[in-house]
Structure formats: C-alpha cells, structure tokens
Design an enzyme around this catalytic site. Structure first.
Site, PDB file in Angstrom:
ATOM      1  N   ASP A   1       0.569   4.016   4.700  1.00 60.77           N
ATOM      2  CA  ASP A   1      -0.405   5.089   4.881  1.00 60.77           C
ATOM      3  C   ASP A   1      -1.610   4.638   5.705  1.00 60.77           C
ATOM      4  OD1 ASP A   1      -1.603   7.714   3.971  1.00 60.77           O
ATOM      5  OD2 ASP A   1      -3.064   6.327   3.100  1.00 60.77           O
TER       6      ASP A   1
ATOM      7  N   GLU B   1       2.309   5.337   9.380  1.00 60.88           N
ATOM      8  CA  GLU B   1       1.665   6.621   9.677  1.00 60.88           C
ATOM      9  C   GLU B   1       0.593   6.414  10.740  1.00 60.88           C
ATOM     10  OE1 GLU B   1      -0.829  10.254   7.591  1.00 60.88           O
ATOM     11  OE2 GLU B   1      -1.306   8.159   7.186  1.00 60.88           O
TER      12      GLU B   1
END
Length: 571
Positions: free
Chosen positions: A238, A300
């Site tokens: 993330d 990401e």
C-alpha cells in the site's frame, strides 16, 4: 492506499440517441511487430485476481460486518467463476479510522474479522481449490494506537522516538513547513506532551514511519515474514510512493487549483515519489525471495505517465512483479481511441514484462456506472469484462464486478462512514458507494448478513441484481463472466499470446492475440452506434463469444456487424 489518488467521475458525456450505421475497414496486420508475451511460467502472469473488501463480502456471525469465515464460505463460488487469486484488503487489528489502513498490530487478525486460526483455514481451503492468497501490507504508516507509536510519543528520549518523524515547530510557532495531508489540512499534528509535531501524509491517526531508521525496516520486514510463514502467496503493498520525504524539508509547490475542501492544492514534490523509495522495494523483494519462487509483490502506485511505471519493476526486475496499472481506471469515459492508445503505450513500454489491468477498486467509483451511459450499462459491463479477460496479462476484478454492482453513494452526511466523505462533503461523498455489501440474494441484507442492519446499507438494486438471480439467467453479466473465463482458460493465444491492436476506428477497440497457429480477434464497440468491422481475413472466422444474446455460434467471412456496445471474440 484507501484514498490514495481516489477520484470521482461526476458525469459522462451524453451519447447520440439515434443509431447510426458506419463502416470502418481495419488492416489485417498492424504496422509494428507484435510484442512478446509475458513468460507463462510464473502463475501471476495471467492469473485472474479478485479483490475482496472483507467488511463487505460475507458475514457469518450476524454482526453486520463481513469476516474471514465469510470468505471461506464463498470459496467454492469464487473457484466456480474462475478466480485464481484473492487480494484481501487489511483485516489486521485497527481502530478502523480508515477501515483497516490504520494498523495497530501487523501480526494478528482483528477480532471483528476472526482469528489467526480462521486465517490459517482460509489459506488452506483456498489453496485446496488452487486459489492464491494476497494480503495487504500497509508500509508507509501505522495507526496512532500502534504500540510503536505509543512508545514513540511517550517522551523525546524513548528508544522508539525516531521510529516516526518528529520535528520542532517552525519559526512562527506553527508546523515545520507547508506539507499538506492528502486527506486535508496540514501533514503535521502537534503533540502537547512532548512539544513537537509528528508527520502524517494521510490522517493524523496514521503517523508515517521513519524508514531511515533500520530498526523500523527490521520490524516491518519481520511482519512480512510472519504472514509468508503462514502460507500466503504475496502482498499488495500500500501507498508505496510516500515512504520517504525530503530530508531538507523543502516546501511543496502549489498547483494553483483548489481542493474540494477549499484548501489550495499542493503538488507532492517533496513528499511522494522520491527515488529513495526504491531501495526499500528492493529489500522487500529480497525478503519475499527468502520464501522461494512464486511469492509476489504488487505495488500501489499512480505514476503520471505510462513510461514511469517501468521503474517499479526494478532495474533487474528486482522490485515488484507487477506494479498496479491504473491507466484504464483513470479514463474519464468509455472511449475506444483513448483505450487503444493507453493499451498500446503500455505494451510498447513494458514489452514482455507482466502487466495487469484494473477498472474498479475500493477507492474509486465502480466501472459499471462510471463508464456506463445509464441505458446500456449491462452491455458495457460485459464489454469491460471481455476486455479485461482478453488483454495480455492479469485482470483484477473488484468483488461484485461480475454481477454489475453499482456505486451507491450516501444521500446524507449523517449516513457517511468514510472519513474522506466526511471531510469533503458534499463535493466528494467519499468511498462508501463502492464498498456496499456483496449482493448474494434478493433476501434480507442481500444474503450478506442476518444482522438487523449491515455496516453499510444494501442498495435497493440488490433485489434483482444478485448472484442467485444471475446464476439462473444465461444472458446475465455473471453468466457472461463465466463464459469469458472459460474462453480465456481454453485459449493459448489469450493466456500467453502476443498483443497487437488493429485499425483506428474511433468507436471500436479491436486487437489480436496470437500464439503459434491460433489467433483470437477481440472487437469492442464502445459506442451506441452500429458498426461494421471489416476483418480483412480470407478464411472463415468463428464467433467464440459475444455479449449480444442474439448472436449464437456464428461464422463470418470478411466483416461483422456489431450492435451498440457489443463485445465479441472471434477465432
């Protein structure tokens, strides 16, 4: 990141109401040579991924919140529709300020989702069905309730003080510089006890870790090992771009635009995308490699240009197997010309590297209505499914995408759960709309939960738009999804063949997938016009799959007439 570069598409351009008939001839071969396919030996190179937001997938303990046992209960369904890998968003202990992306313990399961024993059973049962498990790794920050941060803020002399980013006030007594949070306000929060500011790129409840401290890296990498030892197959990592900040503390430039909350918008020049981040990616890659081949990392990232995506694979392919590719997700409308150019650019830049495509996720409005025209949304949903399943590489689907779930935004601020919506209401109503419970049946809470009330309300559309209904309808979106997966699995050209776009029709995106003696041609009519496509082939070509129920198994010679928004695969 929950909220990273999230965007709202507020309206689509109106399409013509009258059906026009046009003809466009496409060349048999493109001018450029076909590009090499991704190696077929790695499982992720052509796996069908499925993102699960666990709060909203299936509730088995009647508390209105989905859980790990709920995922287990639906593994047969997932295997039955052809899913190869599950990406599960955070289920770790968390105060749930940002619904799991504020982690307070990286090596446990939040009780609302179950136990470690439940997780172990999930991995075992998924693997028994040949489904891989990908977990979320929140690398940039922790919760402000994490023991690391509680120690860090306890005193300036605490051994973990330097595990986070603490600075004295600026010359005027305010924040050290102008750095702003992605979620509004300053990135600096004052701590009255220790008389310093701490830094957070996201919410104040999500303080950034100091990755320049080697002890931080050791602790975080040990948490990665904890889950790999439990048998998972990889991590989606993330918010990878915000790990490091400029050590000189330079002020970010202003863009001249105004944010939805009325604040001046910043360009995150000194707080995002620093080259130093890549050193962490390479170290993380080495940790994953400790567990042998087949353990993957998905990053990401939202680079501004297609060419920028290449850097995240690493100079020796020693970073991410697949950085997320959001260049189709960020397209504002269904546009054959724009989609063709985006895919062609990605193929030219990445060449034989693994690639992925995604159109919906937990941070963005669902593609069903974001790219729909309000009249042909079901046809457009089928078109997008066929596109994702026939482009080179790995498609990522978001739960409910296979039944055409809609974005259902809250109508009152009192109903908003997402802190993004609370902060930016009403210009941005947040991300609740794409996180509503999975629609399994037409019964209570759409079969998601037997609780009196689910954590987010179930849309009224669930009465007819649900798995149970669509499984009985041979022409439903779900049935088309299953047929498209079957086509994919049976076709060497789709699984491992080269990609070449064909022609320049402004309304129809056409491409060829080739492997050995097999060629599959996919034609996607992205308009409300009837379009005749000349295939330029001398031999008969058979329709293998079409989103048009009126078209059965059909053989065409030179051309095919496509209905509005029809998607067809021919061989």
């Amino acid at each position: 990141m929950a909220g990273t570069r999230g965007f709202r598409i507020l309206a689509l351009l109106s399409l013509f109401f009258a059906i026009l008939v046009a003809t466009w001839t496409v060349a048999q071969h493109p001018k450029s040579m076909p590009l090499s396919p991704a190696p077929a030996s790695e499982w992720w190179g052509n796996a069908v991924f499925y993102e699960i937001y666990p709060r909203s997938f299936m509730d088995t303990n009647a508390d209105g919140i989905g859980d790990l046992n709920g995922i287990i209960s639906k593994l047969d369904y997932l295997a039955g529709i052809g899913i190869d890998a599950l990406w599960i968003t955070p289920f770790y202990p968390s105060p749930q300020v940002d619904f799991g992306y504020d982690v307070s313990n990286y090596e446990a399961v939040d009780p609302q989702f179950g136990t470690l024993a439940d997780f172990d059973r999930l991995v075992k049962e998924a693997h028994r069905r040949h489904i891989k498990i990908i977990c979320d790794f929140v690398i940039n920050h922790t919760s402000d309730r994490h023991p690391f941060f509680l120690e860090s803020r306890s005193s300036r002399n605490n051994p973990k003080r330097d595990w986070y980013i603490w600075k004295n006030a600026g010359p005027s007594g305010g924040p050290p510089n102008n750095w702003g949070s992605l979620f509004g306000g300053s990135s600096w929060t004052w701590d009255a006890k220790t008389m310093q500011y701490y830094y957070h790129f996201f919410y104040a409840a999500q303080p950034d870790l100091n990755w320049r401290n080697s002890s931080v890296a050791d602790a975080m990498f040990n948490s990665v090992r904890f889950w790999f030892r439990r048998g998972i197959d990889g991590f989606r990592v993330d918010a990878i771009d915000t790990i490091f900040e400029d050590p000189k503390m330079s002020n970010n430039p202003l863009t001249g635009n105004i944010r939805p909350d009325g604040e001046p918008e910043q360009g995150y020049k000194y707080t995002s995308g620093l080259q130093e981040n890549h050193g962490v990616f390479r170290k993380l890659r080495r940790v994953a490699d400790e567990f042998g081949p087949g353990h993957i990392l998905l990053g990401e990232t939202y680079p501004p240009k297609v060419a920028d995506l290449l850097a995240y694979y690493g100079s020796r392919d020693d970073e991410f197997e697949m950085p997320f590719n959001f260049f189709l997700l960020t397209q504002p409308k269904l546009d054959a010309k724009a989609f063709r150019k985006t895919v062609d650019d990605l193929e030219r830049v990445l060449r034989n590297r693994p690639i992925n495509y995604v159109l919906s996720n937990h941070d963005n409005a669902r593609a069903y209505d974001r790219l729909g025209d309000g009249t042909h949304n079901d046809e457009i949903a089928k078109l997008l499914i066929l596109m994702l399943l026939t482009l080179r590489g790995s498609p990522f689907f978001y739960y409910g995408e296979e039944i055409g779930m809609k974005t259902t935004l809250p109508q009152r601020i009192e109903d908003v759960r997402d802190p993004v919506g609370k902060r930016f209401w009403p210009k941005d109503k947040g991300r609740d709309g794409e996180r509503t419970p999975m629609q399994w049946t037409g019964g209570r809470n759409a079969g998601f939960s037997t609780a009196p009330k689910s954590w987010l309300p179930v849309p009224s559309a669930a009465a007819t738009r649900n798995v149970a209904v669509m499984e009985q309808d041979r022409n439903s979106i779900l049935s088309f999804f299953k047929n498209a997966v079957r086509l994919r699995r049976s076709s060497p050209a789709i699984l491992s063949g080269s990609y070449s776009s064909i022609g320049k029709d402004p309304c129809v995106f056409v491409y060829s997938r080739k492997s050995g003696g097999q060629e599959v041609i996919v034609a996607l009519n992205m308009s409300n016009q009837v379009r005749r496509i000349s295939l330029g082939r001398n031999a008969p070509i058979k329709v293998k799959l079409s989103s048009n129920p009126a078209r059965a198994s059909e053989t065409v010679l030179d051309s095919i007439l496509l209905a509005p928004f029809e998607a067809v695969a021919l061989e």
